[in-house]
Scaffold this motif. Structure first.
Motif, PDB file in Angstrom:
ATOM      1  N   VAL A 226      10.442  -3.446   1.225  1.00 27.25           N
ATOM      2  CA  VAL A 226       9.018  -3.132   1.082  1.00 27.25           C
ATOM      3  C   VAL A 226       8.366  -4.152   0.167  1.00 27.25           C
ATOM      4  O   VAL A 226       9.017  -4.745  -0.691  1.00 27.25           O
ATOM      5  CB  VAL A 226       8.766  -1.703   0.531  1.00 27.25           C
ATOM      6  N   ALA A 227       7.075  -4.351   0.367  1.00 23.17           N
ATOM      7  CA  ALA A 227       6.273  -5.208  -0.503  1.00 23.17           C
ATOM      8  C   ALA A 227       4.968  -4.490  -0.767  1.00 23.17           C
ATOM      9  O   ALA A 227       4.453  -3.764   0.083  1.00 23.17           O
ATOM     10  CB  ALA A 227       6.025  -6.564   0.148  1.00 23.17           C
ATOM     11  N   LEU A 228       4.425  -4.711  -1.943  1.00 26.46           N
ATOM     12  CA  LEU A 228       3.248  -3.990  -2.371  1.00 26.46           C
ATOM     13  C   LEU A 228       2.242  -4.939  -2.992  1.00 26.46           C
ATOM     14  O   LEU A 228       2.601  -5.843  -3.741  1.00 26.46           O
ATOM     15  CB  LEU A 228       3.651  -2.940  -3.417  1.00 26.46           C
ATOM     16  N   ARG A 229       0.986  -4.724  -2.654  1.00 28.88           N
ATOM     17  CA  ARG A 229      -0.128  -5.383  -3.345  1.00 28.88           C
ATOM     18  C   ARG A 229      -1.144  -4.289  -3.614  1.00 28.88           C
ATOM     19  O   ARG A 229      -1.620  -3.643  -2.692  1.00 28.88           O
ATOM     20  CB  ARG A 229      -0.753  -6.472  -2.492  1.00 28.88           C
ATOM     21  N   ASP A 230      -1.430  -4.066  -4.905  1.00 26.58           N
ATOM     22  CA  ASP A 230      -2.419  -3.036  -5.213  1.00 26.58           C
ATOM     23  C   ASP A 230      -3.413  -3.551  -6.238  1.00 26.58           C
ATOM     24  O   ASP A 230      -3.153  -4.495  -6.964  1.00 26.58           O
ATOM     25  CB  ASP A 230      -1.762  -1.732  -5.661  1.00 26.58           C
ATOM     26  N   SER A 231      -4.562  -2.931  -6.202  1.00 25.74           N
ATOM     27  CA  SER A 231      -5.632  -3.249  -7.138  1.00 25.74           C
ATOM     28  C   SER A 231      -6.397  -1.957  -7.400  1.00 25.74           C
ATOM     29  O   SER A 231      -6.034  -0.902  -6.895  1.00 25.74           O
ATOM     30  CB  SER A 231      -6.559  -4.318  -6.555  1.00 25.74           C
ATOM     31  N   SER A 232      -7.465  -2.064  -8.138  1.00 28.34           N
ATOM     32  CA  SER A 232      -8.245  -0.855  -8.423  1.00 28.34           C
ATOM     33  C   SER A 232      -8.988  -0.339  -7.197  1.00 28.34           C
ATOM     34  O   SER A 232      -9.448   0.795  -7.180  1.00 28.34           O
ATOM     35  CB  SER A 232      -9.234  -1.125  -9.555  1.00 28.34           C
ATOM     36  N   THR A 233      -9.088  -1.161  -6.151  1.00 25.18           N
ATOM     37  CA  THR A 233      -9.829  -0.741  -4.963  1.00 25.18           C
ATOM     38  C   THR A 233      -8.983  -0.642  -3.700  1.00 25.18           C
ATOM     39  O   THR A 233      -9.461  -0.122  -2.692  1.00 25.18           O
ATOM     40  CB  THR A 233     -10.993  -1.709  -4.679  1.00 25.18           C
ATOM     41  N   SER A 234      -7.752  -1.133  -3.722  1.00 28.73           N
ATOM     42  CA  SER A 234      -6.939  -1.069  -2.509  1.00 28.73           C
ATOM     43  C   SER A 234      -5.462  -0.973  -2.849  1.00 28.73           C
ATOM     44  O   SER A 234      -5.026  -1.310  -3.946  1.00 28.73           O
ATOM     45  CB  SER A 234      -7.181  -2.303  -1.636  1.00 28.73           C
ATOM     46  N   TYR A 235      -4.709  -0.490  -1.875  1.00 26.70           N
ATOM     47  CA  TYR A 235      -3.261  -0.354  -1.994  1.00 26.70           C
ATOM     48  C   TYR A 235      -2.689  -0.757  -0.648  1.00 26.70           C
ATOM     49  O   TYR A 235      -2.896  -0.078   0.356  1.00 26.70           O
ATOM     50  CB  TYR A 235      -2.907   1.100  -2.321  1.00 26.70           C
TER      51      TYR A 235
END
Length: 80
Positions: free
Chosen positions: A14-23
């Protein structure tokens, strides 16, 4: 939250990119299910442990245990 099936070229299940507005979560389904489940558990637990995810209602107040979570929302094409 956006989840997609991706070829992660054998680097991780798995790989993840998250921010305050998206996941954005990518899952490489060429891995065995047990490895994917373990990696997802690790990603989610790290988000809780680091306090990026909490029980805040969005306005800084903690939701009581007796209050149910809000209904799921998604992309208009997701059938919600």
């Amino acid at each position: 939250m956006h989840v997609s099936a991706e070829d992660l070229r054998g680097e991780a299940p798995v790989a993840l990119r998250d921010s305050s507005t998206s996941y954005n979560l990518a899952i490489d389904f060429s891995y065995p299910p047990e490895q994917i489940a373990e990696a997802l558990t690790g990603v989610f637990q790290e988000a809780v442990d680091s306090h990026r995810w909490n029980r805040a209602t969005g306005n800084g107040q903690v939701r009581p245990d007796s209050e149910p979570p809000s209904s799921p929302t998604g992309h208009p094409n997701d059938g919600y």
